[in-house]
Scaffold this motif. Structure first.
Motif, PDB file in Angstrom:
ATOM      1  N   ASP A  69      36.147  39.637  39.099  1.00  0.00           N
ATOM      2  CA  ASP A  69      36.121  40.248  37.770  1.00  0.00           C
ATOM      3  C   ASP A  69      37.200  41.315  37.585  1.00  0.00           C
ATOM      4  OD1 ASP A  69      33.926  38.699  36.947  1.00  0.00           O
ATOM      5  OD2 ASP A  69      32.514  40.076  37.904  1.00  0.00           O
ATOM      6  N   ARG A  70      38.075  41.458  38.574  1.00  0.00           N
ATOM      7  CA  ARG A  70      39.154  42.439  38.449  1.00  0.00           C
ATOM      8  C   ARG A  70      40.342  41.835  37.701  1.00  0.00           C
ATOM      9  NH1 ARG A  70      39.738  46.370  43.701  1.00  0.00           N
ATOM     10  NH2 ARG A  70      37.517  46.708  44.096  1.00  0.00           N
ATOM     11  N   TYR A  71      41.104  42.717  37.077  1.00  0.00           N
ATOM     12  CA  TYR A  71      42.306  42.294  36.374  1.00  0.00           C
ATOM     13  C   TYR A  71      43.523  42.486  37.292  1.00  0.00           C
ATOM     14  CZ  TYR A  71      39.539  41.936  32.133  1.00  0.00           C
ATOM     15  OH  TYR A  71      38.602  41.556  31.207  1.00  0.00           O
ATOM     16  N   THR A 117      40.914  37.923  34.103  1.00  0.00           N
ATOM     17  CA  THR A 117      40.444  38.373  35.400  1.00  0.00           C
ATOM     18  C   THR A 117      40.935  37.424  36.495  1.00  0.00           C
ATOM     19  OG1 THR A 117      38.412  37.078  35.282  1.00  0.00           O
ATOM     20  CG2 THR A 117      38.343  39.313  34.347  1.00  0.00           C
TER      21      THR A 117
END
Length: 259
Positions: free
Chosen positions: A133-135, A96
């Motif tokens: 929390d994003r990829y 992330t």
């Protein structure tokens, strides 16, 4: 008396290729220095040795001759001494935003929780709050570059070397990132060496521009940018800046014509 943040002393570097019978000399006893807190850009046509210099400064390559100094001290092993940001962001797709950003701290021995706490405190400043929390595949190009820059800054290094970090971005995003980078540089007080082939980008960002021309590079032409700070993109319409821009482009075209 302040010592230069970075000093190259008579650096030479050659490379070999299977189809070329003799080594190709890229840098020939090149000397230059970068002062603490400066924003210096290096411009030059493709294949002029800009990225070679990047690899030497960051320790990914070693010079054949000469020495490289950081803050007055000779540094033979430079890996980890310089925060760097390559053309590609090199974010790990399985990590992330937060997990990518903490990587330099983990490599320095920080425990995961402490590293995450330190990074979380910077997310808002870097425009990444809410994205932790994003990829990477869920981020825009500009956002990915912000993560990459955060990772370079959080390494703790006083010198950041950025190798054409915005070259893959569209024009509007690129301008936005240039303005954002200047804000970050003003805020964190780092020394930046910025490698680019874009004359306008170099003029907008830099205190000084060092121009690479024909290989082997034995010396560089130095151009002072006569713009006060803070800057706006509209400042590039200044008559003196337009004259410098025309001269730089003319020099670069001459250099490219010899290839």
């Amino acid at each position: 008396m302040n010592r230069p943040m970075l000093e190259l002393e008579s650096i030479s570097f050659s490379y070999t290729e299977d189809k070329i019978p003799h080594p190709v000399l890229v840098l020939d006893k090149l000397s230059l220095s970068i002062e603490p807190g400066e924003f210096v850009s290096i411009v030059g046509p493709s294949g002029s040795g800009k990225s070679t210099l990047f690899r030497l400064i960051t320790g990914l390559e070693q010079p054949g001759e000469g020495r490289i100094h950081f803050e007055g001290k000779t540094a033979a092993d430079r890996l980890g001494l310089v925060g760097y940001m390559p053309q590609q962001d090199l974010l790990m797709p399985w990590r992330t935003v937060l997990e990518n950003a903490v990587l330099p701290l983990q490599l320095q021995g920080y425990k995961t929780e402490r590293a995450a706490e330190k990074v979380r405190g910077l997310l808002k400043e870097f425009g990444l709050e809410g994205y932790e929390d994003r990829y990477p595949h869920n981020l825009s190009g500009g956002m990915r570059q912000r993560v990459s820059f955060l990772r370079a800054v959080i390494s703790g290094c006083n010198l950041l070397v950025l190798d054409e970090p915005f070259s893959a971005l569209d024009a509007i995003t690129r301008l936005s990132m240039q303005e954002w980078l200047l804000e970050q540089w003003t805020r964190n007080g780092k020394t930046i060496l910025f490698i680019t082939h874009d004359v306008e980008e170099a003029l907008f960002l830099s205190d000084r521009i060092l121009m690479f021309s024909q290989m082997p590079i034995a010396s560089v032409k130095e151009i002072m940018v006569p713009l006060p700070r803070p800057r706006k993109f509209d400042d590039l319409t200044d008559a003196d800046i337009q004259t410098i821009k025309t001269e730089l482009i003319s020099e670069l075209r001459k250099s490219a014509s010899f290839r």
